[in-house]
Design an enzyme around this catalytic site. Structure first.
Site, PDB file in Angstrom:
ATOM      1  N   GLU A 181      -4.047   5.687  -2.826  1.00 21.58           N
ATOM      2  CA  GLU A 181      -3.198   6.850  -2.694  1.00 21.58           C
ATOM      3  C   GLU A 181      -2.628   6.816  -1.274  1.00 21.58           C
ATOM      4  O   GLU A 181      -3.368   6.636  -0.313  1.00 21.58           O
ATOM      5  CB  GLU A 181      -4.059   8.098  -2.881  1.00 21.58           C
ATOM      6  CG  GLU A 181      -3.258   9.368  -2.971  1.00 21.58           C
ATOM      7  CD  GLU A 181      -4.156  10.592  -3.063  1.00 21.58           C
ATOM      8  OE1 GLU A 181      -5.382  10.420  -3.317  1.00 21.58           O
ATOM      9  OE2 GLU A 181      -3.643  11.695  -2.844  1.00 21.58           O
TER      10      GLU A 181
ATOM     11  N   GLU B 224       0.797  -1.227   0.000  1.00 23.38           N
ATOM     12  CA  GLU B 224       0.000   0.000   0.000  1.00 23.38           C
ATOM     13  C   GLU B 224       0.826   1.271   0.000  1.00 23.38           C
ATOM     14  O   GLU B 224       0.334   2.326  -0.364  1.00 23.38           O
ATOM     15  CB  GLU B 224      -0.963  -0.005   1.202  1.00 23.38           C
ATOM     16  CG  GLU B 224      -1.940  -1.176   1.147  1.00 23.38           C
ATOM     17  CD  GLU B 224      -3.063  -1.078   2.159  1.00 23.38           C
ATOM     18  OE1 GLU B 224      -2.855  -0.469   3.224  1.00 23.38           O
ATOM     19  OE2 GLU B 224      -4.155  -1.604   1.878  1.00 23.38           O
TER      20      GLU B 224
END
Lengths: 230, 230
Positions: A113, A63
């Site tokens: 993001e 991530e």
DNA sequence: ACAAAAGTGTTAATCTTACACCCATGT
DNA sequence: ACATGGGTGTAAGATTAACACTTTTGT
């Protein structure tokens, strides 16, 4: 003994970074799925053949493309049964520190993001992530006074003033520069290098480094590291 | 987002009790099943609609008929994938204290036997329960020096010498009676009662009690409780 | 020469340690 | 009267807290 249990296990990571006299935390925004457009801690479900610690590290890479300097278990959140609206989840939260050289995150993936937020300017967080974050912050603050984890937030070589500011910022109190320096140096775990930082103003400042080996040796000898000052 | 995860969640409790200058831990022996005839910590699987804390309390009642004075999360063990030979289990361990009035356990059920063991004379334990116990013991020792949890191991009213012995025994060190008493009384959270203990030898000793309200007030004011002595 | 941050010592106050004798009871 | 554990004070040493001036560089 065969029985059914419908509880999922997840891991979450609270990753702190420090730069420019600010304490930051790493958050993720998913572009799809249930958490679409909500900021959340790094985390995800644990795979069947994966240790908890591996699961956290995997999520950190997937991530945010990040490897942390310090990682330890924080707390397991499993007392709010409706924490996740989809199903019962028990989440093992981890507390992580990265040094400032890692504050540049890899380019965002299509799905997510990743971004650093100052803990003074946090967005709304998903689930109970705000309370998890608060707990992590408490841990950081208290741990700072009895374990030299501040070094994991700084580059390998740092100015004494950076260390001092880190303590001031995170503990949110004033400290006496002279007493602080004396105390830190008295442990003998911080060493002068022969290099100088590139501060633009004022007298040039020496770079220092943390001697982890020496620290480990002292710990074995039962010496305790404690930083309390006015 | 539908996926399969085959990991069970269990809770375990490390329950400490103190009596006759000994620190004891509560263990269970199952008479049937996989753990037949092995001593183990109190514990079991979490039900789908049950919080973790409720699961621990339920197991404590079911397996030992006991209500504890102090209970907090210790650590979540999930890095040994083959910990339990039957299936992958992640276990959330809890740390508990009972006061000495609860050292009499209810009659054993047909399925289980519950018993107190001195931590100096432990039997072989199932799974990784020995390392969990060690961790709990560390927690107890370190916590004793910065949080007044010793009172949860004593009766409501106790002799100063009992408190002192508790510290000696658990921390495994000698302490100076005078300095100890001075330090404890200086916090103002221990109060003299007008009763006397029934010690058979020597000068009669006053009973003291812990003032929890006052302690909570002091904590709110940010006063910190720390007991270090030679 | 001045602005800016680095570097450095001393003193008073507080806290911690070490240590030994008298007290109240039961036998 | 003695054995047993309860109760207490003081002085030396160590640690912490408070505090301000000199140094080195860039402009």
């Amino acid at each position: 003994m065969d029985f059914q249990q419908n509880i999922k296990i997840a891991v979450d990571a609270i990753v702190f970074g420090y730069a420019d006299n600010r304490l930051n935390v790493l958050l993720i925004k998913q572009k799809f799925g249930t958490l679409k457009n909500q900021w959340a801690l790094v985390g995800g479900f644990v795979k069947d053949n994966e240790t908890l610690i591996n699961a956290v590290n995997r999520e950190l890479v997937e991530e945010a493309g990040i490897k942390v300097n310090f990682l330890e278990q924080l707390y397991t959140f499993g007392d709010d049964i409706e924490r996740d609206p989809r199903f019962r989840v028990v989440s093992v939260a981890y507390f992580a520190l990265v040094n400032s050289s890692k504050l540049n995150l890899k380019a965002d993936s299509d799905a997510e993001e990743a971004k650093w937020f100052s803990i003074k300017e946090l967005p709304m967080l998903a689930f109970d992530h705000e309370s998890i974050l608060k707990m992590a912050l408490n841990r950081l603050q208290s741990k700072l006074t009895y374990q030299p984890i501040g070094f994991d937030l700084l580059p390998k070589e740092f100015l004494f003033s950076e260390l001092e500011n880190l303590y001031c910022t995170i503990l949110e109190k004033e400290i006496d520069r002279r007493n602080f320096r004396k105390k830190i140096l008295s442990f003998g775990i911080v060493e002068e290098t022969d290099k100088y930082g590139n501060n633009i103003k004022g007298r040039p400042a020496k770079l220092y480094k943390f001697n982890k080996l020496k620290y480990n040796k002292l710990i074995k000898e039962g010496i305790l590291f404690e930083i309390n000052f006015a």
